[in-house]
Design an enzyme around this catalytic site. Structure first.
Site, PDB file in Angstrom:
ATOM      1  N   ASP A 229       0.873  -1.172   0.000  1.00 57.85           N
ATOM      2  CA  ASP A 229       0.000   0.000   0.000  1.00 57.85           C
ATOM      3  C   ASP A 229       0.914   1.228   0.000  1.00 57.85           C
ATOM      4  OD1 ASP A 229      -2.079   1.745   0.016  1.00 57.85           O
ATOM      5  OD2 ASP A 229      -3.128   0.839   1.715  1.00 57.85           O
TER       6      ASP A 229
HETATM    7  C1  BGC Z   1      -4.899   3.463   0.073  1.00 55.45           C
HETATM    8  C2  BGC Z   1      -4.992   2.481  -1.078  1.00 55.45           C
HETATM    9  C3  BGC Z   1      -4.800   3.190  -2.377  1.00 55.45           C
HETATM   10  C4  BGC Z   1      -3.448   3.876  -2.341  1.00 55.45           C
HETATM   11  C5  BGC Z   1      -3.099   4.602  -3.622  1.00 55.45           C
HETATM   12  C6  BGC Z   1      -3.631   4.290   0.004  1.00 55.45           C
HETATM   13  O1  BGC Z   1      -3.646   5.313   0.937  1.00 55.45           O
HETATM   14  O2  BGC Z   1      -4.948   2.768   1.292  1.00 55.45           O
HETATM   15  O3  BGC Z   1      -6.244   1.824  -1.048  1.00 55.45           O
HETATM   16  O4  BGC Z   1      -4.910   2.305  -3.445  1.00 55.45           O
HETATM   17  O5  BGC Z   1      -3.426   4.825  -1.285  1.00 55.45           O
HETATM   18  O6  BGC Z   1      -3.869   5.733  -3.786  1.00 55.45           O
END
Ligand code: BGC
Length: 813
Positions: A229
């Site tokens: 993530d």
């Molecule tokens: C979120 C993800 C997301 C990623 C990219 C993160 O903060 O938890 O679900 O895909 O950011 O934007």
């Protein structure tokens, strides 16, 4: 290895660079080896592709795309074919915008109604979540690009989301939190998967050998790329060693140097790096050609229509009481004089805030569309302040309008601040001013239809004032038309809840400690999540799992069952066409190993014309009856009699068959341990001793307070005045934004962010050694801390320049 020849040509530095992002949403490319950069984009309910300045919180603008209903809504349709079509449309849009990997769907388990991201997730039940997510993945990947199911795993709260340690017993892990991912991996072969921010039982998910290597790769056979993530990597070398591929977003060359150092120190093998690079090349070489070949536009009108269809199927008619005339209030007959009330009728709440937020191609509102219906539209009044507070002028105007109409349609909703990525909800209630308005409107006109928009369940005592309540969840850009289709009877409602609506928050087993504000989030309730708890403990609920009304009625009959399948007939006994979502639950009233009173084993959505009957067969597998035995480390079945309950909701059983299974004869894994709390589902407040008995070992101790993983929200507990000021500034901005009713996602992100994420998200400006200098500063070594930071800053600049030119010259043609 699939790409050995290419890998053999790469230097170790080049290989390490391939395992990370080079920009906010793009991985490194290697021109010489012909490896293109992989482009990632959110997200779960539509594409959020930022052509300009990119960020992972949806702050900067993105290219227009269709905002489909969020996962909660599509899940309520229980329609896998629909989910696949939505996935396919999202994938087509992604490919048209040059996106190789679409970051979704999200399938974390809704452990508690307060999780701020529940709107992005499908269900409290892993079977529904897994099947719906698998359908999305199939649809997305039909375009040749990759889906990225997330967040793996045990990620059910936003508070401290980047450093919270989910303490969960192995059986609960397998049966509740991993089972959905298992379905997705086994049945839809996602090309990538996103590891979650949190730790699981003391180790970050992204470097958790048990999760990534033991279960995901070795047991389920996942051969794709694991993506961290954004900012979720703690120690990339540790991640790579156990199966994590891409470190995102752009950690910079300090991270490459860490991999090199780990190889030099022998803590990471070059063979592991090669495995991961192989995954990168495999991904890039399969998805990229598909993107290049994809049309550069999509049919926005057709996708809007699909979004409307999905929103319509996802609407759940929670109640529909008879009015003075004796028949249910909905659907409204043509010509009914309607007053449209509520701020949300003009400015809909149709998606959630954060990385999933889509720049919609267009957004319908109830106010825009009501004139196109057969209803006699008498006027619109906002009725209340969107973010709470009294406004008698708005209220009185609404009451006047309601009085003059046959029916008042009230658009109520959770506002934007109530649920968002980065923060958990603070309660389950709707704003008081909305509830008060409803009460006052019913006093002047009892014929009230509430259209409720919310990404998760809300307290529902106020519903006794409204004869009809349609839960629209978060309906996406075409949600308004969907709600009106149901209100007018153009479409018969068929959605059913995929999460239980408790009467009150305190009834939810995890409520005593949710969200956990400690370092650990202890999953003391074990397997008793959602209906598994309510049905076992016999707790009254507002609306059970699987509940949803229709304008027609269905009869069930002719049940035949074996351990392989359940066959029955469903007949539409009413006067209009409709669809029924039939559910099969497995129960084992007599058991030795504790288990939930019943568990969903299958479901089907059946469309029926009036008077029509269809024979439905729902397949079962050995897993439908099994539990995860922590002693044999395998799925086992107890011998004896099982009930197969064909039901219209978890509390509306229509037919029961019994089958007897031989069982696998495994020993009771809890023998000699006092798990009586779990035997009786007495899990509202679980003692340390009971939790220990469930875990099968002592409750782990929490780690040190000040270190790389200290969150910004805890800086006031450090010993550095500079960081006290940082803390005060963040807190001030956060409180101001909360008061204004608009979450400040940037600050929310930083608030829950550990210090080490500074080194993972700044594209090389900060590295881990600089973070260590900051830790010294916070520990109270003010001068040494600052001096070390400055020295490390300069060293980092020099080392980055040297390594970057080394990689650049190697990877140029
Ligand atoms: C979120 C993800 C997301 C990623 C990219 C993160 O903060 O938890 O679900 O895909 O950011 O934007």
């Amino acid at each position: 290895m699939r790409h050995k020849e290419i890998i053999d040509e790469l230097s170790l530095e080049e290989k390490c660079a391939l395992l990370q992002g080079a920009t906010a949403f793009g991985s490194w490319q290697n021109e010489r080896a012909g490896i293109p950069s992989v482009q990632f984009s959110d997200g779960p309910n539509g594409v959020r592709h930022q052509a300009g300045a990119a960020d992972h919180l949806g702050l900067n603008g993105s290219e227009p795309a269709t905002c489909f209903p969020t996962a909660v809504t599509v899940a309520n349709s229980w329609d896998e074919a629909l989910a696949e079509r939505v996935g396919e449309a999202m994938g087509a849009e992604a490919a048209s915008q040059g996106v190789d990997v679409l970051l979704g769907p999200g399938l974390c388990i809704k452990r508690n109604p307060l999780c701020g991201r529940n709107f992005e997730y499908f269900s409290e039940d892993p079977l529904v979540a897994g099947k719906m997510a698998a359908a999305y993945v199939r649809g997305i990947q039909e375009n040749g690009i990759a889906a990225c199911p997330k967040h793996f795993a045990v990620n059910s709260q936003e508070t401290r989301r980047q450093a919270s340690d989910s303490i969960v017993d192995e059986r609960t892990l397998r049966e509740i939190y991993l089972a959905g991912f298992e379905t997705v991996v086994r049945h839809s072969a996602p090309k990538t998967i996103m590891s979650s921010y949190n730790l699981v039982n003391g180790t970050y998910a992204n470097e958790n050998e048990h999760l990534l290597k033991g279960i995901l790769r070795d047991e389920w056979g996942f051969g794709g790329a694991v993506v961290t993530d954004w900012g979720g990597s703690n120690d990339h070398a540790a991640g790579v060693a156990v199966g994590s591929t891409f470190e995102m977003p752009a950690p910079g060359l300090g991270s490459v140097r860490e991999l090199l150092a780990a190889v030099a120190a022998g803590t990471l093998s070059e063979a592991d790096i090669d495995e991961r690079v192989d995954e990168v090349i495999e991904l890039a070489s399969t998805v990229h050609p598909a993107v290049l070949a994809a049309p550069s536009s999509f049919d926005a009108e057709a996708h809007h229509a699909l979004a409307r269809e999905a929103a319509t199927e996802g609407c759940v008619l929670l109640k529909n009481d008879p009015t003075a005339g004796g028949s249910p209030l909905l659907p409204l007959a043509a010509g009914t004089g309607v007053a449209l009330i509520g701020d949300f009728a003009k400015t809909p709440r149709y998606q959630g805030a954060g990385s999933s937020a889509v720049n919609s191609t267009k957004v319908d509102s109830l106010l825009d569309l009501i004139g196109e219906t057969s209803l006699d539209f008498k006027g619109y009044e906002p009725g209340f302040e969107r973010h709470g507070g009294n406004n008698d002028q708005l209220k009185n105007a609404a009451l006047k309008l309601a009085k003059a109409a046959d029916v008042a349609i009230l658009a109520l909703a959770l506002d934007e601040i109530a649920e968002s990525e980065g923060a958990d909800r603070t309660g389950m209630a709707l704003n008081d001013n909305q509830v008060e308005l409803l009460r006052d409107v019913t006093a002047v006109n009892p014929n009230v239809v509430v259209l409720l928009s919310a990404g998760s369940c809300v307290e529902s005592d106020w519903m006794s004032d409204a004869p009809a309540v349609l839960y629209c969840a978060l309906g996406g850009q075409a949600g308004a038309g969907a709600a009106l289709d149901i209100v007018t009877g153009n479409v018969c409602p068929s959605g059913k809840l995929t999460e239980t609506w408790p009467r009150r928050l305190a009834d939810v087993p995890s409520s005593a400690a949710f969200p956990s504000d400690e370092k650990q989030a202890q999953y003391r309730e074990g397997i008793y999540v959602g209906y598994r708890y309510f049905d076992t403990a016999g707790v009254d609920v507002a609306f059970p799992f699987g509940h949803g009304l229709s304008y027609t009625t269905f009869a069930y009959g002719n049940l035949e069952a074996s351990e392989r399948d359940v066959t029955f007939t469903v007949t539409n006994t009413g006067k209009v066409a409709g669809a029924e979502v039939a559910q099969v639950y497995v129960a084992k009233p007599e058991h030795e190993v504790f288990r939930a009173a019943q568990e969903l084993a299958g479901f089907a959505r059946i469309e029926l014309a009036p008077g029509e009957s269809k024979v439905v067969t729902i397949p079962l597998t050995s897993r439908s009856f099994a539990y995860f035995n922590t002693q044999t480390n395998a799925w086992e079945t107890e011998g004896g009699e099982y009930e197969l309950r064909v039901s219209a909701s978890s509390r509306d059983v229509r037919l029961i068959a019994r089958v007897t299974l031989e069982g696998t004869g495994a020993p009771n894994p809890y023998a000699g341990r006092d798990v009586s709390a779990y035997e009786s589902a007495d899990v509202l407040s679980v003692s340390d001793a009971s939790f220990k008995a469930l875990l099968g070992h002592a409750i782990p101790a929490e780690g040190a307070a000040i270190g790389r993983n200290m969150c910004f929200r805890d800086l006031n507990h450090g010993r550095s005045p500079i960081f006290w000021i940082v803390w005060l500034v963040l807190k001030g901005i956060k409180s101001r934004a909360d008061k204004a009713g608009k979450p400040n996602l940037n600050v929310l992100f930083i608030w829950n962010m550990p210090l080490r994420a500074l080194a993972k998200m700044t594209n090389g400006m900060v590295n881990m050694r600089m973070v260590d200098a900051l830790v010294m500063e916070i520990r109270g070594f003010w001068i040494i801390g600052i001096l070390r930071f400055i020295v490390e800053f300069v060293v980092n600049l020099i080392q980055n320049a040297i390594l970057s030119s080394k990689i650049a010259s190697a990877s140029k043609k």
